[in-house]
Design a protein around this motif. Structure first.
Motif, short mmCIF file in Angstrom:
data_model
loop_
_atom_site.label_atom_id
_atom_site.label_comp_id
_atom_site.label_asym_id
_atom_site.label_seq_id
_atom_site.Cartn_x
_atom_site.Cartn_y
_atom_site.Cartn_z
N ARG A 26 0.83 -1.21 0.00
CA ARG A 26 0.00 0.00 0.00
C ARG A 26 0.86 1.25 0.00
N LEU A 27 1.95 1.23 0.79
CA LEU A 27 2.83 2.39 0.84
C LEU A 27 3.61 2.57 -0.46
N MET A 28 3.99 1.46 -1.09
CA MET A 28 4.68 1.55 -2.38
C MET A 28 3.76 2.14 -3.45
N LYS A 29 2.50 1.72 -3.45
CA LYS A 29 1.54 2.25 -4.41
C LYS A 29 1.28 3.74 -4.16
N LEU A 30 1.27 4.12 -2.89
CA LEU A 30 1.11 5.53 -2.53
C LEU A 30 2.30 6.34 -3.04
N ALA A 31 3.50 5.78 -2.87
CA ALA A 31 4.71 6.44 -3.37
C ALA A 31 4.65 6.60 -4.88
N GLU A 32 4.20 5.56 -5.56
CA GLU A 32 4.10 5.62 -7.02
C GLU A 32 3.12 6.71 -7.46
N LYS A 33 2.02 6.83 -6.74
CA LYS A 33 1.00 7.82 -7.08
C LYS A 33 1.56 9.24 -7.06
N PHE A 34 2.45 9.50 -6.10
CA PHE A 34 3.01 10.85 -5.96
C PHE A 34 4.46 10.94 -6.44
N ASN A 35 4.90 9.94 -7.21
CA ASN A 35 6.24 9.93 -7.80
C ASN A 35 7.33 10.08 -6.75
N ILE A 36 7.24 9.27 -5.70
CA ILE A 36 8.20 9.30 -4.60
C ILE A 36 9.05 8.03 -4.67
N PRO A 37 10.37 8.12 -4.64
CA PRO A 37 11.22 6.91 -4.66
C PRO A 37 11.02 6.08 -3.40
N VAL A 38 11.24 4.78 -3.53
CA VAL A 38 11.04 3.84 -2.43
C VAL A 38 12.39 3.31 -1.94
N LEU A 39 12.57 3.30 -0.63
CA LEU A 39 13.75 2.73 0.01
C LEU A 39 13.28 1.61 0.93
N THR A 40 13.71 0.37 0.67
CA THR A 40 13.34 -0.73 1.54
C THR A 40 14.57 -1.23 2.30
N LEU A 41 14.39 -1.46 3.60
CA LEU A 41 15.46 -1.92 4.48
C LEU A 41 15.10 -3.30 5.00
N VAL A 42 15.87 -4.28 4.59
CA VAL A 42 15.55 -5.69 4.88
C VAL A 42 16.28 -6.15 6.13
N ASP A 43 15.52 -6.69 7.08
CA ASP A 43 16.11 -7.25 8.30
C ASP A 43 15.12 -8.21 8.93
N THR A 44 15.10 -9.43 8.46
CA THR A 44 14.13 -10.41 8.95
C THR A 44 14.68 -11.83 8.88
N PRO A 45 14.37 -12.67 9.88
CA PRO A 45 14.73 -14.08 9.79
C PRO A 45 13.75 -14.87 8.92
N GLY A 46 12.75 -14.18 8.38
CA GLY A 46 11.77 -14.83 7.50
C GLY A 46 10.37 -14.31 7.79
#
Length: 317
Positions: free
Chosen positions: A141-161
C-alpha cells in the motif's frame, strides 16, 4: 555492550582498560602509558578478528542485539521529517513491518522495512521482525502511494523470515509475498533495497525487489538460515557453521554472484559500535543511487528492474 563468543578477547582487553583507568584515577599514579598500550592492543585485536570473519560470524554480527534497526536508520538519515504510516486498510497494522515518508537532503522517500525489538517485550511485540500478510500488504500500500506521488522507495531488509504462524497461513502469507514481488517489478518509481541485518527467505523478497540492491558489510542474504539448512541436510543444528560457509550468503559472495550491486562498509566491529558512521554510509549510498536512477524514465525503471531479476540463474556452459 554485549559480546559474541568470538569477541571474548576484545572483552578481556576492554575490561583491562577499565581497570587500568580506575586504578589511575584512584591511586593518583600516572599509568597513562599502560592504558594507551592496552588501547592499541584493543585496536589491533579488533582488526585481527573483524578482518578475518567467517560467514557464520557475520551471521552472528547481523543478529547482534545492539545493532541498529529500520526505525533507527529511518530517523537518523531523514531531515527530522520521518512520519510513520500505519495499517494495511484490510485487516491490521503489522508491528513487524514499518514504513513512512521522510526527506533525505530535501528529497522525499518512502521508507519501508522490518523492525525487530530491542528488548524481550518489544521483540515479542514486533514478532522478531517476522511479518504477517498484513505487513506485506501494508508495504505494498505504501509503495503504491509512493508511485502515485512519484516518490522513490527505500526498503530496508532485516528479517529471519516471514512469520510462520497458523494465522499467517490462513490469511494468505504466500500470496501476499508473491503479489508484492509481482507488483514491485511493475512500479514506475525508483526502488532501492538495502539488507541491514538478516535477509532470509521470502520474508526478505517480499520487500526486496529493487532497481539496485545493496548489503551492509556484516549481513547475510539467502533463501534459508544456516540453522535451518543444517537441520534439513544433517538433521541437526550442529553443522550451522559449515552450512553458512557453503551457502554463499555474505556480501562478497552475493557481489561475486551478481545478486547485489555493492557492499556498504560498516565501522570496525559492526554497525552497533558507531551507528552514526553506518547511518552516514547508508545515507550517502541512497543519495548516490537515487541520483543515478532518477535519470531513468518510468518505463526504463520498470524494464531495468525486470531485466535485473530475469538474468538471475543464467550461466554459460
Amino acid at each position: 555492550m554485549e559480546y559474541l563468543e568470538f569477541e571474548q578477547p576484545i572483552k578481556d582487553l576492554e575490561e583491562q582498560l577499565q581497570s587500568c583507568q580506575i586504578v589511575g584515577e584512584g591511586s593518583g599514579v600516572n599509568i597513562k602509558q599502560a592504558c594507551v598500550e592496552i588501547e592499541i592492543a584493543i585496536e589491533n585485536k579488533k582488526k585481527e578478528i573483524y578482518g578475518n570473519l567467517t560467514p557464520w560470524q557475520r551471521v552472528q554480527l547481523s543478529r547482534h542485539p545492539s545493532r541498529p534497526y529500520t526505525l533507527d536508520y529511518a530517523y537518523a538519515i531523514t531531515d527530522n521529517t520521518f512520519i510513520e504510516i500505519h495499517g494495511d486498510r484490510t485487516f491490521a497494522d503489522d508491528k513487524a513491518m514499518v514504513g513512512g515518508m521522510g526527506k533525505i537532503n530535501g528529497q522525499t522517500f518512502m521508507i519501508i522495512g522490518q523492525q525487530k525489538g530491542k528488548n524481550t517485550k518489544e521483540r515479542q511485540y514486533r514478532r522478531f521482525g517476522m511479518s504477517n500478510p498484513d505487513g506485506y500488504r501494508k508495504a505494498l500500500r505504501l509503495m503504491k502511494l509512493a508511485e502515485k506521488f512519484n516518490i522513490p522507495v527505500l526498503t530496508l531488509v532485516d528479517t529471519p523470515g516471514a512469520y510462520p504462524g497458523l494465522e499467517a497461513e490462513e490469511r494468505g502469507q504466500g500470496e501476499a509475498i508473491a503479489k508484492n514481488i509481482y507488483e514491485m517489478l511493475k512500479l514506475t518509481v525508483p526502488i532501492i533495497t538495502i539488507v541491514i541485518g538478516e535477509g532470509a527467505s521470502g520474508g526478505a523478497l517480499g520487500i526486496g525487489v529493487g532497481n539496485k540492491v545493496f548489503m551492509l558489510e556484516n549481513t547475510w542474504y539467502s533463501v534459508i538460515s544456516p540453522e535451518n539448512c543444517s537441520t534439513i541436510l544433517w538433521r541437526s543444528w550442529d553443522y550451522k557453521e559449515q552450512a553458512a560457509s557453503q551457502m554463499k550468503l555474505t556480501g562478497p559472495d552475493m557481489l561475486e554472484l551478481g545478486l547485489i550491486e555493492d557492499i556498504i562498509q560498516e565501522p570496525l566491529g559492526g554497525a552497533h559500535y558507531k551507528p552514526e558512521v553506518a547511518y552516514t554510509n547508508l545515507k550517502n549510498k541512497v543519495l548516490d543511487t537515487y541520483n543515478e536512477l532518477k535519470k531513468l524514465s518510468p518505463k526504463e525503471l520498470q524494464q531495468q528492474r525486470q531485466e535485473r531479476y530475469i538474468k538471475f540463474g543464467e550461466f554459460s556452459g
